[in-house]
Design an enzyme around this catalytic site. Sequence first.
Site, PDB file in Angstrom:
ATOM      1  N   CYS A   1       5.486  19.902  -8.345  1.00  0.00           N
ATOM      2  CA  CYS A   1       3.977  19.557  -8.185  1.00  0.00           C
ATOM      3  C   CYS A   1       3.647  20.104  -6.797  1.00  0.00           C
ATOM      4  O   CYS A   1       4.423  20.960  -6.119  1.00  0.00           O
ATOM      5  CB  CYS A   1       3.966  17.862  -8.008  1.00  0.00           C
ATOM      6  SG  CYS A   1       4.025  17.329  -6.433  1.00  0.00           S
TER       7      CYS A   1
ATOM      8  N   LYS B   1      -4.603   2.463  -4.808  1.00  0.00           N
ATOM      9  CA  LYS B   1      -4.049   2.985  -5.994  1.00  0.00           C
ATOM     10  C   LYS B   1      -2.457   2.918  -5.975  1.00  0.00           C
ATOM     11  O   LYS B   1      -1.724   2.700  -7.075  1.00  0.00           O
ATOM     12  CB  LYS B   1      -4.232   4.751  -5.745  1.00  0.00           C
ATOM     13  CG  LYS B   1      -3.308   5.471  -6.754  1.00  0.00           C
ATOM     14  CD  LYS B   1      -4.049   6.966  -6.746  1.00  0.00           C
ATOM     15  CE  LYS B   1      -3.182   7.666  -5.695  1.00  0.00           C
ATOM     16  NZ  LYS B   1      -1.717   7.897  -6.138  1.00  0.00           N
ATOM     17  N   ASN B   2      -1.784   3.248  -4.735  1.00  0.00           N
ATOM     18  CA  ASN B   2      -0.361   3.179  -4.824  1.00  0.00           C
ATOM     19  C   ASN B   2       0.344   1.962  -4.828  1.00  0.00           C
ATOM     20  O   ASN B   2       1.621   1.821  -5.174  1.00  0.00           O
ATOM     21  CB  ASN B   2       0.176   4.070  -3.574  1.00  0.00           C
ATOM     22  CG  ASN B   2      -0.021   5.511  -3.612  1.00  0.00           C
ATOM     23  OD1 ASN B   2      -0.451   5.897  -4.697  1.00  0.00           O
ATOM     24  ND2 ASN B   2       0.263   6.173  -2.961  1.00  0.00           N
TER      25      ASN B   2
ATOM     26  N   ARG C   1       9.859  17.222  -5.191  1.00  0.00           N
ATOM     27  CA  ARG C   1       9.764  15.983  -5.605  1.00  0.00           C
ATOM     28  C   ARG C   1      10.588  15.484  -6.950  1.00  0.00           C
ATOM     29  O   ARG C   1      10.215  15.222  -7.865  1.00  0.00           O
ATOM     30  CB  ARG C   1       8.390  15.505  -6.009  1.00  0.00           C
ATOM     31  CG  ARG C   1       7.450  15.743  -4.546  1.00  0.00           C
ATOM     32  CD  ARG C   1       6.001  15.095  -4.895  1.00  0.00           C
ATOM     33  NE  ARG C   1       5.911  13.742  -4.815  1.00  0.00           N
ATOM     34  CZ  ARG C   1       4.629  13.114  -5.111  1.00  0.00           C
ATOM     35  NH1 ARG C   1       3.614  14.024  -5.386  1.00  0.00           N
ATOM     36  NH2 ARG C   1       4.617  11.752  -4.541  1.00  0.00           N
TER      37      ARG C   1
ATOM     38  N   ASP D   1       0.271  10.715   3.572  1.00  0.00           N
ATOM     39  CA  ASP D   1      -0.819  10.760   2.635  1.00  0.00           C
ATOM     40  C   ASP D   1      -2.093  10.893   3.594  1.00  0.00           C
ATOM     41  O   ASP D   1      -3.167  10.949   3.212  1.00  0.00           O
ATOM     42  CB  ASP D   1      -0.845   9.599   1.792  1.00  0.00           C
ATOM     43  CG  ASP D   1      -0.130   9.664   0.749  1.00  0.00           C
ATOM     44  OD1 ASP D   1       0.561  10.797   0.492  1.00  0.00           O
ATOM     45  OD2 ASP D   1       0.177   8.711  -0.098  1.00  0.00           O
TER      46      ASP D   1
ATOM     47  N   ARG E   1      -8.591  11.338  -8.703  1.00  0.00           N
ATOM     48  CA  ARG E   1      -7.269  10.608  -9.019  1.00  0.00           C
ATOM     49  C   ARG E   1      -7.049   9.573  -8.353  1.00  0.00           C
ATOM     50  O   ARG E   1      -6.566   8.631  -8.561  1.00  0.00           O
ATOM     51  CB  ARG E   1      -6.285  11.494  -9.238  1.00  0.00           C
ATOM     52  CG  ARG E   1      -5.874  12.459 -10.167  1.00  0.00           C
ATOM     53  CD  ARG E   1      -4.723  13.323  -9.956  1.00  0.00           C
ATOM     54  NE  ARG E   1      -3.539  12.547  -9.587  1.00  0.00           N
ATOM     55  CZ  ARG E   1      -2.480  12.848  -8.935  1.00  0.00           C
ATOM     56  NH1 ARG E   1      -2.211  14.040  -8.584  1.00  0.00           N
ATOM     57  NH2 ARG E   1      -1.689  12.046  -8.708  1.00  0.00           N
TER      58      ARG E   1
HETATM   59  C1  UD1 Z   1       4.815   8.037  -2.823  1.00  0.00           C
HETATM   60  C2  UD1 Z   1       3.409   7.937  -3.014  1.00  0.00           C
HETATM   61  C3  UD1 Z   1       2.783   9.175  -2.303  1.00  0.00           C
HETATM   62  C4  UD1 Z   1       3.285   9.365  -0.970  1.00  0.00           C
HETATM   63  C5  UD1 Z   1       4.926   9.135  -0.947  1.00  0.00           C
HETATM   64  C6  UD1 Z   1       5.393   9.251   0.634  1.00  0.00           C
HETATM   65  C7  UD1 Z   1       3.016   6.566  -4.845  1.00  0.00           C
HETATM   66  C8  UD1 Z   1       2.694   6.705  -6.404  1.00  0.00           C
HETATM   67  N1  UD1 Z   1       3.082   7.641  -4.284  1.00  0.00           N
HETATM   68  O1  UD1 Z   1       5.282   9.061  -3.527  1.00  0.00           O
HETATM   69  O2  UD1 Z   1       1.223   8.960  -2.474  1.00  0.00           O
HETATM   70  O3  UD1 Z   1       2.754  10.529  -0.325  1.00  0.00           O
HETATM   71  O4  UD1 Z   1       5.283   7.971  -1.469  1.00  0.00           O
HETATM   72  O5  UD1 Z   1       4.949   8.223   1.210  1.00  0.00           O
HETATM   73  O6  UD1 Z   1       3.392   5.545  -4.251  1.00  0.00           O
HETATM   74  N2  UD1 Z   1      12.950  12.192  -2.978  1.00  0.00           N
HETATM   75  C9  UD1 Z   1      13.941  12.779  -3.486  1.00  0.00           C
HETATM   76  N3  UD1 Z   1      14.470  12.150  -4.515  1.00  0.00           N
HETATM   77  C10 UD1 Z   1      14.243  11.023  -5.207  1.00  0.00           C
HETATM   78  C11 UD1 Z   1      13.081  10.506  -4.590  1.00  0.00           C
HETATM   79  C12 UD1 Z   1      12.237  11.081  -3.674  1.00  0.00           C
HETATM   80  O7  UD1 Z   1      14.339  13.689  -2.857  1.00  0.00           O
HETATM   81  O8  UD1 Z   1      14.811  10.468  -6.230  1.00  0.00           O
HETATM   82  C13 UD1 Z   1      12.160  13.034  -1.832  1.00  0.00           C
HETATM   83  C14 UD1 Z   1      10.952  13.394  -2.092  1.00  0.00           C
HETATM   84  O9  UD1 Z   1      11.000  14.713  -2.587  1.00  0.00           O
HETATM   85  C15 UD1 Z   1      10.070  13.333  -0.879  1.00  0.00           C
HETATM   86  C16 UD1 Z   1      10.543  12.150  -0.128  1.00  0.00           C
HETATM   87  O10 UD1 Z   1      11.945  11.828  -0.906  1.00  0.00           O
HETATM   88  O11 UD1 Z   1      10.446  14.755   0.222  1.00  0.00           O
HETATM   89  C17 UD1 Z   1       9.812  10.873  -0.439  1.00  0.00           C
HETATM   90  O12 UD1 Z   1       9.408  10.834  -1.392  1.00  0.00           O
HETATM   91  P1  UD1 Z   1       8.830   9.395  -2.237  1.00  0.00           P
HETATM   92  O13 UD1 Z   1       8.633   8.358  -1.239  1.00  0.00           O
HETATM   93  O14 UD1 Z   1       9.903   9.268  -3.308  1.00  0.00           O
HETATM   94  O15 UD1 Z   1       7.410   9.694  -2.672  1.00  0.00           O
HETATM   95  P2  UD1 Z   1       6.971   9.142  -4.103  1.00  0.00           P
HETATM   96  O16 UD1 Z   1       7.607   8.038  -4.104  1.00  0.00           O
HETATM   97  O17 UD1 Z   1       6.934  10.139  -5.091  1.00  0.00           O
END
Ligand code: UD1
Length: 418
Positions: free
Chosen positions: A117, A22-23, A122, A305, A397
């Site tokens: 969420c 999925k990701n 996030r 995850d 999902r």
């Molecule tokens: C992706 C995955 C999700 C997984 C996560 C961590 C997808 C679609 N989803 O989510 O399944 O659990 O990686 O492996 O690929 N953060 C910030 N600011 C930002 C971006 C991130 O503060 O602009 C923080 C987030 O709140 C979190 C951490 O960084 O605490 C990591 O998040 P991130 O790697 O961005 O997760 P996703 O990409 O949303």
Amino acid sequence: MDKLRIKGGYALKGEINISGAKNAALPILCAGLLTADTVTLSNVPKLNDIATTLKLLRQLGVRCERASDDLVSITANQLTALEAPYELVKTMRASILVLGPLLARFGEARVSLPGGCAIGQRPVDQHIQGLAALGADIKIEHGFVVAKAKKLKGAVVRTDMVTVTGTENLMMAAVLADGQTILENAAREPEVVDLAELLIKMGARIKGHGTDRIVIDGVSSLHGATHEVIPDRIEAGSFLCAVGAAGGEIVLRHAAPETMGATISKLQEAGLTIKSGKDWIQASMHKRPKAVDFRTHEYPGFATDMQAQLMALNTLAEGTSVIAETIFENRFMHVQELLRLGANIDIDGHTAVVRGVTRLSGATVMATDLRASASLVIAGLAAEGETLVERIYHLDRGYERMEHKLSALGAHIERISS
Ligand code: UD1
């Protein structure tokens, strides 16, 4: 809302196929926005998040066709909108992944801010700051990220933390920018690598994907390509936890064990016997699991995850385990529900202490997010009596026909449609 009814206590036995990741599929579908040519993808899982992404792309004017079960083609030659609305972004945060490609190719994009969420705050500030560093003019207006740039310009971007979709968004923006972009502190997840490999097939010039320093030399345009999405390491890991909890012997085909090092070694520590080849994994478990401590980490560390699913296994283990969640601030929502099944878990901030019990007993529980749902299914498979897992739209999902695959392995599980 659909529910799953599980009669626990049956060992798993048999073989199943693992679906596409999925990701990996989500950013890869969005990468189709970067060219007017057709991008053809195979091994695209049939999931609600994929359907949501296709709906979003269609709203932008992209032609999306599902030729067969796992084959999707994307043609973005006549866009009619450059906006991702709140209705779609609120159901799937990964919708933010259209921001980078739209801005890079069309010089403009409006994407609704995702909001909170279940598993934490996030924010998407790193996506926004990174695109601003590439020369975009970005404002937040009426709940939307509004981005404009005549032409993005390469730059050195160092994100404050490792972000998976942040790295993907910036990589998709940088491939069409003028000059060189260096992404420092980049995510190394296999899904980022898979996206980079598709982009390279489309004509992008990328090096260093899979490391924390990705170097991208912008090109003026990209062309069509065909690509097979990598197997889902989280789906495969979830089935391994299931056999760990319920016992038995299973074989996973179309898997990618080389992307699952941290999960496989923790499960071996818990007592599973695991063998693997290039694209298969065989796992057996004929005793009570041993408690294993772990902390979540960016790849190649133990994936957040997989935290809920391995916790479910630990609830039945011999001994006490200490589990630290370091990526998301609120990712222990499954704990309250596991307690309803008889687990013994204490939470202190980002740490959960799980004292293994000898038996769980079936109950009605509620799924709160995608991976939490999988942990409840795993616990239900091992629990005595009947477990009803409510609100499984979360599960749908991210898991393709999970109850069919578990039934094929001999589990007593059925969907109750409402
Ligand atoms: C992706 C995955 C999700 C997984 C996560 C961590 C997808 C679609 N989803 O989510 O399944 O659990 O990686 O492996 O690929 N953060 C910030 N600011 C930002 C971006 C991130 O503060 O602009 C923080 C987030 O709140 C979190 C951490 O960084 O605490 C990591 O998040 P991130 O790697 O961005 O997760 P996703 O990409 O949303």
